[in-house]
Design a protein around this motif. Sequence first.
Motif, short mmCIF file in Angstrom:
data_model
loop_
_atom_site.label_atom_id
_atom_site.label_comp_id
_atom_site.label_asym_id
_atom_site.label_seq_id
_atom_site.Cartn_x
_atom_site.Cartn_y
_atom_site.Cartn_z
N THR A 1 0.85 -1.19 0.00
CA THR A 1 0.00 0.00 0.00
C THR A 1 0.89 1.24 0.00
O THR A 1 1.83 1.34 0.80
N ALA A 2 0.61 2.16 -0.90
CA ALA A 2 1.42 3.37 -1.00
C ALA A 2 0.53 4.61 -0.96
O ALA A 2 -0.67 4.56 -1.29
N ASP A 3 1.12 5.72 -0.55
CA ASP A 3 0.38 6.99 -0.56
C ASP A 3 0.07 7.43 -1.98
O ASP A 3 -0.95 8.05 -2.25
N LEU A 4 1.00 7.11 -2.90
CA LEU A 4 0.82 7.44 -4.31
C LEU A 4 1.29 6.26 -5.14
O LEU A 4 2.40 5.76 -4.95
N GLU A 5 0.43 5.80 -6.06
CA GLU A 5 0.82 4.75 -6.98
C GLU A 5 0.77 5.31 -8.39
O GLU A 5 -0.22 5.91 -8.81
#
Length: 443
Positions: free
Chosen positions: A39-43
Amino acid sequence: MSRTLIKHATIVNENQQQVADVLIENGRIAQIAPQIDVTADLEINAEGLHLLPGMIDDQVHFREPGITHKGDIGTESRAAVAGGTTSYMEMPNVNPPSVTLEALEAKYAIGAEKSWANYSFYLGGTNDNAEEVARVNPKTVCGVKVFMGSSTGNMLVDQETALRAIFSNSPIIITTHCEDTPMIKANEDAFREKYGEDVPMSAHPIIRSREACYKSSAMAVKLAQETGARLHILHITTKEELDLFTPGPLADKKITAEACVHHLWFTDADYDTKGSLVKCNPAVKTQADRDAIRQAVIDGRIEVIATDHAPHTWDEKQNSYFKAPAGLPQVQQSLSALLDLYHQGVFTLEQIVDRTSHNVARLFDVQDRGFIREGYWADLVLVDLNKPHTDSKDKNLYKCQWSPWEGHTFKSSVIKTLVNGRVMYDQGQFAEFVPGQRLLFNR
């Protein structure tokens, strides 16, 4: 902890290409793998895009302090980021010139406040500051710049004893502008006698002649050999000068050379249509010279590609030959121009990355930058090789608002630029300003 995940990018790095994901945590590359599921803040979906290390430009003139009607650290670094440059090394011929450690640190303070990209600034050599040069901190300053030919500004070092003192005492790499000023002055006098003030722009490579370039470069090489100095000669323009350098990898070389984008692109035929817009020092010369420089980049006689970005206002450039200043802006177009040369079959993508990022990092011992490696700062650029864009005045971000490529349609486009892990530029839009970092060096 902030996370950005780049998916399905075609990574160009260290002489190979691979499709992979890149995870960025707190500004640094945390993982590179065929598939990363977190899970990333921005993909970012980078499918169909090429991911390159951001360019490290080892020669720019951003005109601050003191010449800010032409450009400043804020405007020009912002344009650089839009063009895919994430770090730069800026020259000392400003006002006051950066020829003392005090003046140099004052400039670093401006960079810390205004620069969109990561930055370093050269200490300038003079006829009487060899002791100041000896005191420079190798870990925090990129290099010492010596003008062995007079160009823009008044920083000519023309006394051999002064040159020898700088070459003998510098604890860091010396970069040189090499043109023989007496030879140029004699040529200027001859053309002024023939034409008055109406000297044609096409005379520029004759006035700032190949002989003047070779004589000065040969002198610099000789001094470096005699003193053991680490020498990097900037903006090579003649095929004759290439005999001063050896082909092959950068490792263990103490004398190296740089080519600039405009000398890899333009020839003396362009003076007829572009006039003063391609007037620069040293001058754009013949197609044979351009082709020899291209080949030298390929075989490693020239290890680095940079820009010598040097903005002047449009009005200044409209003057007659002797009054029109030398220099042209190009950090926003430099990567696009090199990618056009890739499309033309001149360079490979791997060569472009090596000469604009890897070798600059190697040459200057830049700490944790210049490569797509785990643990390194995420200074990255995503490009679409198949998305054309046309250079136009309204899209130029320089304070001077022009470029010598206006009207040209580039075959590729910069899509996103990440500086220290932040997406600072995204398809024409900029993130909220966060200053870049001062470059550090492993010396």
